[in-house]
Design an enzyme around this catalytic site. Structure first.
Site, PDB file in Angstrom:
ATOM      1  N   ASP A  83      -1.005   0.122   4.963  1.00 26.61           N
ATOM      2  CA  ASP A  83      -0.893  -0.786   4.351  1.00 26.61           C
ATOM      3  C   ASP A  83      -1.243  -2.249   4.780  1.00 26.61           C
ATOM      4  O   ASP A  83      -1.048  -2.472   5.886  1.00 26.61           O
ATOM      5  CB  ASP A  83       0.848  -1.108   4.119  1.00 26.61           C
ATOM      6  CG  ASP A  83       1.360  -2.049   3.007  1.00 26.61           C
ATOM      7  OD1 ASP A  83       1.666  -1.727   1.868  1.00 26.61           O
ATOM      8  OD2 ASP A  83       1.476  -3.192   3.473  1.00 26.61           O
ATOM      9  N   ILE A  84      -1.987  -2.985   3.852  1.00 30.97           N
ATOM     10  CA  ILE A  84      -2.398  -4.500   4.281  1.00 30.97           C
ATOM     11  C   ILE A  84      -1.282  -5.271   4.467  1.00 30.97           C
ATOM     12  O   ILE A  84      -0.321  -5.600   3.624  1.00 30.97           O
ATOM     13  CB  ILE A  84      -3.322  -4.691   3.068  1.00 30.97           C
ATOM     14  CG1 ILE A  84      -4.591  -3.952   2.917  1.00 30.97           C
ATOM     15  CG2 ILE A  84      -3.960  -6.075   3.454  1.00 30.97           C
ATOM     16  CD1 ILE A  84      -5.329  -4.350   1.924  1.00 30.97           C
ATOM     17  N   ASN A 123      -3.552 -12.997  -1.982  1.00 28.91           N
ATOM     18  CA  ASN A 123      -3.511 -13.261  -3.214  1.00 28.91           C
ATOM     19  C   ASN A 123      -3.100 -14.574  -3.731  1.00 28.91           C
ATOM     20  O   ASN A 123      -3.876 -15.382  -4.577  1.00 28.91           O
ATOM     21  CB  ASN A 123      -2.768 -12.035  -4.152  1.00 28.91           C
ATOM     22  CG  ASN A 123      -3.658 -10.966  -4.335  1.00 28.91           C
ATOM     23  OD1 ASN A 123      -4.634 -10.807  -4.375  1.00 28.91           O
ATOM     24  ND2 ASN A 123      -2.779  -9.661  -4.128  1.00 28.91           N
ATOM     25  N   ASP A 154      -8.942  -8.082  -4.786  1.00 27.95           N
ATOM     26  CA  ASP A 154      -9.612  -6.684  -5.205  1.00 27.95           C
ATOM     27  C   ASP A 154     -10.725  -6.336  -3.978  1.00 27.95           C
ATOM     28  O   ASP A 154     -10.720  -5.454  -3.556  1.00 27.95           O
ATOM     29  CB  ASP A 154     -10.124  -6.883  -6.350  1.00 27.95           C
ATOM     30  CG  ASP A 154      -9.237  -6.695  -7.525  1.00 27.95           C
ATOM     31  OD1 ASP A 154      -8.033  -6.209  -7.093  1.00 27.95           O
ATOM     32  OD2 ASP A 154      -9.417  -6.992  -8.635  1.00 27.95           O
ATOM     33  N   GLU A 214      -1.629  -1.773  -2.531  1.00 27.57           N
ATOM     34  CA  GLU A 214      -2.465  -2.157  -1.104  1.00 27.57           C
ATOM     35  C   GLU A 214      -2.330  -0.922   0.003  1.00 27.57           C
ATOM     36  O   GLU A 214      -2.595  -1.401   1.176  1.00 27.57           O
ATOM     37  CB  GLU A 214      -2.228  -3.465  -0.366  1.00 27.57           C
ATOM     38  CG  GLU A 214      -0.817  -3.703  -0.132  1.00 27.57           C
ATOM     39  CD  GLU A 214       0.092  -4.285  -1.259  1.00 27.57           C
ATOM     40  OE1 GLU A 214       1.073  -5.071  -0.857  1.00 27.57           O
ATOM     41  OE2 GLU A 214      -0.215  -4.120  -2.218  1.00 27.57           O
TER      42      GLU A 214
END
Length: 352
Positions: free
Chosen positions: A229-230, A237, A246, A272
């Protein structure tokens, strides 16, 4: 890296329950959800939020809540997919794989028809040869022999013309079969591919993890599974916009895929998150591999391709689990998810 982006994080709205409501009220609620989660109120996304506000689809509610967990925001792609899968009951238009299969079957039927025709032509030719042989044996004069030979030549020419026509038709059909097989392969590939990152998608993962578990249990072999997971993706964002988000998703997914290509597979699971399957690898080896991947991602200095504006670095947290006795897909996933939570709680950019 181009200026392009996807999902963001924000406060999750309360879960609606099935209830009758004035359509104007539902429409207002749907627009508010769209505003909160920055999904343009286009027809398909608005329909998803309207159905969510109405609480009329438990499956849709669960999928939406999974997407907006921890404040994440669904992308337009996510909303379009939900509309097609749940509300519309599947993608619009004919299924390309079914259509390709049907066309392929028709071509194969055509081949069988050509083969039958060829066999019939061969049988007729053999019959003509037998008849000519008998006639020659009975011929007593040169004129009779010449007549039999002339008949034989005409029959040979006719059979030859039919054979050439059949051969040409078979070649054309063979080329069409090759084209249809390629189309079918591409259709199946697209069905299992995430269009934004180019990685395997959630549907592919569901098939792959099931096969991996069966293989490991049947062969008493190790199997490791990880969720990546980022970290702080919402902040990325918020700061750089969805297009850059993206591109960061693509970078992270592609980087992981390049590092595990000889060991397993990675799929974009949603938002993500990425799901990593590592067959025949122990959890100790898997954690060591993922530590290297984690450090590689954190060490990359990212910039936008158009403006060369520094993005800095991103980090990823990993939760790892290994298949144990009496395990199944759900318990394997749950343990990895718990480990991911611990990695996040420990400060992120961790492998747990």
């Amino acid at each position: 890296m181009s200026n392009q982006v996807t999902a963001k994080k924000a406060a999750a709205p309360g879960r609606p329950s099935p209830r009758p409501s004035d359509p104007y009220t539902l429409a207002a609620e749907a627009l508010e959800y769209a505003r909160q989660h920055e999904t343009p109120p286009e027809p398909e996304t608005f329909k998803v939020w309207y159905t969510y506000a109405a609480g009329s689809s438990l499956m849709l509610n669960e999928r939406i809540e999974a997407l907006i967990a921890d404040g994440a925001k669904p992308s337009v792609y996510d909303m379009t997919a939900l509309n097609g899968e749940i509300i519309e009951g599947g993608p619009a238009g004919p299924d390309p794989e079914i259509e390709a299969n049907e066309n392929l079957q028709r071509e194969m039927d055509e081949v069988q028809s050509f083969i039958r025709s060829y066999l019939q032509t061969t049988e007729r030719y053999e019959g003509a040869i037998d008849s000519t042989t008998k006639s020659l044996s009975k011929a007593s004069t040169a004129a009779e022999v010449e007549m039999v030979i002339a008949l034989m030549i005409r029959e040979n020419q006719r059979i030859r013309a039919q054979t050439q026509q059949l051969s040409a038709s078979l070649r054309e059909t063979q080329e069409e079969i090759v084209r249809l097989q390629d189309k079918l392969t591409q259709s199946r590939k697209a069905e299992m591919q995430d269009p934004m990152t180019g990685l395997n998608n959630r549907r592919y993962f569901q098939h792959a993890i099931a096969s991996a578990v069966v293989h490991a249990q049947a062969n008493d072999a190790p199997l490791s599974f990880a969720i990546a997971d980022i970290d702080h993706f919402k902040q990325v964002n918020d700061r750089f916009g969805h297009q850059i988000g993206d591109e960061i998703l693509k970078f992270v997914g592609t980087y992981i895929a390049s590092k595990i290509k000889d060991h397993g597979t990675v799929s974009r699971y949603g938002g993500e998150e990425f799901a990593i399957i590592l067959p025949d690898i122990t959890t100790e080896t898997a954690r060591a591999l993922l530590e290297d991947i984690k450090d590689g991602i954190a060490g990359a200095r990212l910039v936008t391709s158009k403006t060369n504006k520094p993005i800095g670095s991103v980090t990823v947290s990993f939760g790892v689990s290994g298949l144990i006795e009496d395990d199944n897909i759900e318990t394997l996933f749950e343990r990895a998810d718990k480990q991911l939570y611990e990695a996040k709680s420990a400060g992120r950019n961790k492998v747990r």
